[in-house]
Structures are given as structure tokens and as C-alpha cells.
Scaffold this motif. Structure first.
Motif, short mmCIF file in Angstrom:
data_model
loop_
_atom_site.label_atom_id
_atom_site.label_comp_id
_atom_site.label_asym_id
_atom_site.label_seq_id
_atom_site.Cartn_x
_atom_site.Cartn_y
_atom_site.Cartn_z
N ASP A 328 -15.24 25.97 -29.13
CA ASP A 328 -14.15 25.03 -29.37
C ASP A 328 -12.84 25.80 -29.41
N THR A 330 -9.95 24.78 -30.10
CA THR A 330 -9.06 24.42 -31.20
C THR A 330 -9.26 25.33 -32.42
N ARG A 331 -10.44 25.95 -32.52
CA ARG A 331 -10.67 26.89 -33.61
C ARG A 331 -10.12 28.27 -33.30
N LYS A 334 -4.44 27.86 -32.37
CA LYS A 334 -3.79 26.83 -33.18
C LYS A 334 -2.72 26.13 -32.35
#
Length: 378
Positions: A328, A330-331, A334
Motif C-alpha cells: 500500500d 499510502t503507508r 504521505k
């Protein structure tokens, strides 16, 4: 046997017992159509007009004149009836220099509750139907006003209204009162707390579609008309009553020569406010541009990472190895959320209001200057 005959004779002389009257079915008077929505507490009321009582007008004008700058604001009290909001009373709210202070907010809340409780004790109107706000040179767009009206439209059944009073127009002898409420499109975006570019396009929002104007009319009563009549009549002193020869024409309201004023007094201030609003808008657009570039950089890093991972998996599959799991992004990165453009819209609305006020003032002053020039030539 004689006793029986006597009893029968007496019974015959008595009136025959009447049957108990049958109770008639109760009849109910039909509820007028104008009161049907008032009684039905779950019905949605569509406001079509606002009726402002003259007493509330005088209170708002007095508060706006005494308050510093354009800080005058307060609550409107009245009743919604058949699509018309009847504003019968109002009272001002205290002003604090620091609106973000929790203590000032709590003190305003306590003052509001005490005022409403006192009005209820004397059997006066205590139903809040909106609030009023003083403004200068036609501009009243700010986030505090929008947030307050959004709360009213969410909690009040009829939605509530904003009445704005232009102090600069009153100084020139023109009482300016306008009623507004938030549009459905803006309220939907506000509830979602999403004012990104995509949301503005989907809701078709611009600075001109934040508020919708509601027709407003002012209602006067006989008492106020009589009071204004006494102000216009000449005042007679005790000395004049004893000696009429001392009488001089005077009145409680002195004569005004405002019509002879060229009306250019507010133009420098108006231009200053326009320049200030343009500077604020430029600063806000610069901040938005910086955030957009930061979002673009983070997205580019995430896309580059995904492309490298896909290329590496292709090589691993070709070598007979198991591909790496997709992570992922998004992890790992940021990516900031898209910034809100609400402040930019409000600044554009402020610039537009200042521009319209400047146009009105300049056009009126230009006509008077040409008239004065023509009279000077004669």
C-alpha cells in the motif's frame, strides 16, 4: 287493591320517562392551510420571504451604529408562518476581539441562554429564526458567517436566515437590509467537508452560488409611525409657548444636506479594501499552488515506486521466482489531501462585493459632479 289502584293513578299522572339523548358526533373545524405546516413539527418549511418588523430594524441600526467597525451581530426572533419568516424582535450579542477564545464563546452562549430565558418569562418571542450581521461597503463573506448559518440550517426546521445590514449605506441615508441563506449545493459540500476542485465542479459552486437571497420587506406599525411623526414635527419650547415671537423653525431631526454631497468619501477606503482583498487572494492562491506541487511530488514518487515494483516482478517471474506482494503506497508515502478552496471562494466574493459597491458609489458621484459642473457653468 285500593292502594294498588291509587299507586297506578299516581304513576299515570307522572310524565313519561324520556330516553337518554344520543350524543352527537363531535365536529372539528378544519385547520387552515397556512397553519398546517406550523402544527406539523416534522414538515419541511420552504421559506419564500422574510418580513422584518420596524422595531427590529431600529434595534439593528442602533446596534450597528454603536458597535466598533462591522462587528455588530445578534439573534433574530420571531415565527415562521406559511413560508414567511416574521422577524418580530432581535437582541445583540457581545463582541470579543478574540473569537477563538473558548471563554468568550462560553460567555456568549451563557448570555444568549439568559436572554432567551428572560424573554420567555415575560411571554415575548423567544424562538430563534436566524441572526443579523453588520457589514461595510457590501462585503460580508467570511467563514464565521458561513459556519453559523450552516449550524442554523441544520438545527432549525425552517433553516433560518441571515440579515445583513450595510452600515456605509445607512451613513448616506439609505437603510440597506438583505436576507440570505446557504444554497443546497453549498450545504451539501459543507456537510461533506470537501471543497476540493472536483467537489466544486460536481456541485457547480462559485462565490456567487454560496448564498441565495430571500425577498425581504419591512413592516411598520402605528406606534412607530407616530414616533417618527413626532421627530419630524417642530419642537416647541416652554419659552416659545409664553412668547410666540421667539419661535424659530426647529425639529427633533435637523435638516440634512446629504443630497448635496458628491458621495466620494468612501471611495479611497473602498479602493484600499479591494487592494487588501486582492493581496489576500494572491497569498491564498500561492499557498494552494505550493500544496498542489507538494501533492504532485508525492504522487510522482508513489507512481515511480509502483513502476519499479512492477518491473521487478516481471523480471522475477521471468526468472521463475514468485513476484513480490504489492504494498500500500499510502503507508510508504504521505500524500496530503487536496486543500480546501473555500477561503478562495470567500475572498472572491468579498472582491466582487467591494467592486459592486465601488461601481455604485462612483457612478452616483459622477452624476452629481456633472450636475454640479453644469450648475456652476450657468
Amino acid at each position: 287493591m285500593a292502594a294498588t289502584s291509587m299507586a297506578a293513578a299516581l304513576a299515570a299522572t307522572l310524565p313519561a320517562p324520556q330516553a337518554a339523548p344520543t350524543p352527537s358526533a363531535p365536529t372539528y373545524e378544519a385547520i387552515p392551510a397556512s397553519m398546517a405546516q406550523v402544527i406539523d413539527i416534522e414538515a419541511e418549511i420552504h421559506i419564500t420571504s422574510v418580513q422584518l418588523d420596524a422595531m427590529a430594524v431600529s434595534k439593528i441600526v442602533k446596534h450597528a451604529k454603536e458597535a466598533p467597525g462591522s462587528s455588530a451581530h445578534g439573534l433574530l426572533l420571531g415565527l415562521d408562518l406559511d413560508g414567511t419568516l416574521e422577524v418580530s424582535n432581535s437582541f445583540p450579542l457581545p463582541h470579543h476581539s478574540n473569537d477563538e477564545d473558548d471563554k468568550s464563546a462560553k460567555s456568549i452562549s451563557r448570555y444568549q441562554s439568559a436572554m432567551l430565558r428572560s424573554l420567555k418569562e415575560v411571554q415575548a418571542d423567544d424562538s430563534v429564526i436566524g441572526f443579523y450581521q453588520g457589514m461595510t461597503l457590501g462585503s460580508f463573506f467570511n467563514q464565521t458567517l458561513v459556519e453559523t448559518q450552516a449550524i442554523h440550517q441544520e438545527r432549525l426546521r425552517h433553516g433560518g436566515i441571515i440579515i445583513v445590514h450595510d452600515i456605509s449605506q445607512t451613513a448616506r441615508g439609505n437603510a440597506s437590509f438583505r436576507a440570505f441563506r446557504l444554497t443546497r449545493a453549498f450545504l451539501d459540500a459543507y456537510k461533506r467537508n470537501n471543497f476540493s476542485s472536483t467537489s466544486l465542479i460536481d456541485h457547480r459552486l462559485t462565490f456567487s452560488s454560496i448564498l441565495e437571497e430571500v425577498p425581504l420587506k419591512i413592516r411598520t406599525n402605528a406606534l412607530l409611525s407616530s414616533f417618527l411623526g413626532t421627530l419630524a414635527e417642530p419642537a416647541v419650547s416652554a419659552a416659545v409657548q409664553t412668547n410666540p415671537a421667539l419661535a424659530l423653525p426647529s425639529s427633533a431631526i435637523p435638516p440634512t444636506y446629504a443630497s448635496l454631497n458628491l458621495g466620494n468619501a468612501n471611495m479611497p477606503r473602498n479602493l484600499e479594501l479591494i487592494v487588501e482583498a486582492l493581496d489576500n487572494y494572491k497569498t491564498e492562491e500561492g499557498n494552494l499552488g505550493y500544496l498542489q506541487r507538494q501533492i504532485a511530488r508525492e504522487k510522482a514518487k508513489a507512481d515511480s515506486y509502483l513502476a519499479k515494483r512492477k518491473e521487478e516482478n516481471v523480471q522475477r517471474v521471468a526468472a521463475g521466482l514468485a513476484p513480490l506482494p504489492e504494498e500500500d503506497v499510502t503507508r510508504l508515502f504521505k500524500i496530503p489531501a487536496e486543500p480546501s478552496r473555500l477561503e478562495s471562494m470567500l475572498l472572491l466574493g468579498r472582491i466582487d462585493a467591494y467592486g459592486k459597491s465601488l461601481e455604485e458609489t462612483a457612478s452616483t458621484g459622477l452624476v452629481k459632479m456633472y450636475a454640479a459642473k453644469g450648475n456652476a457653468g450657468n
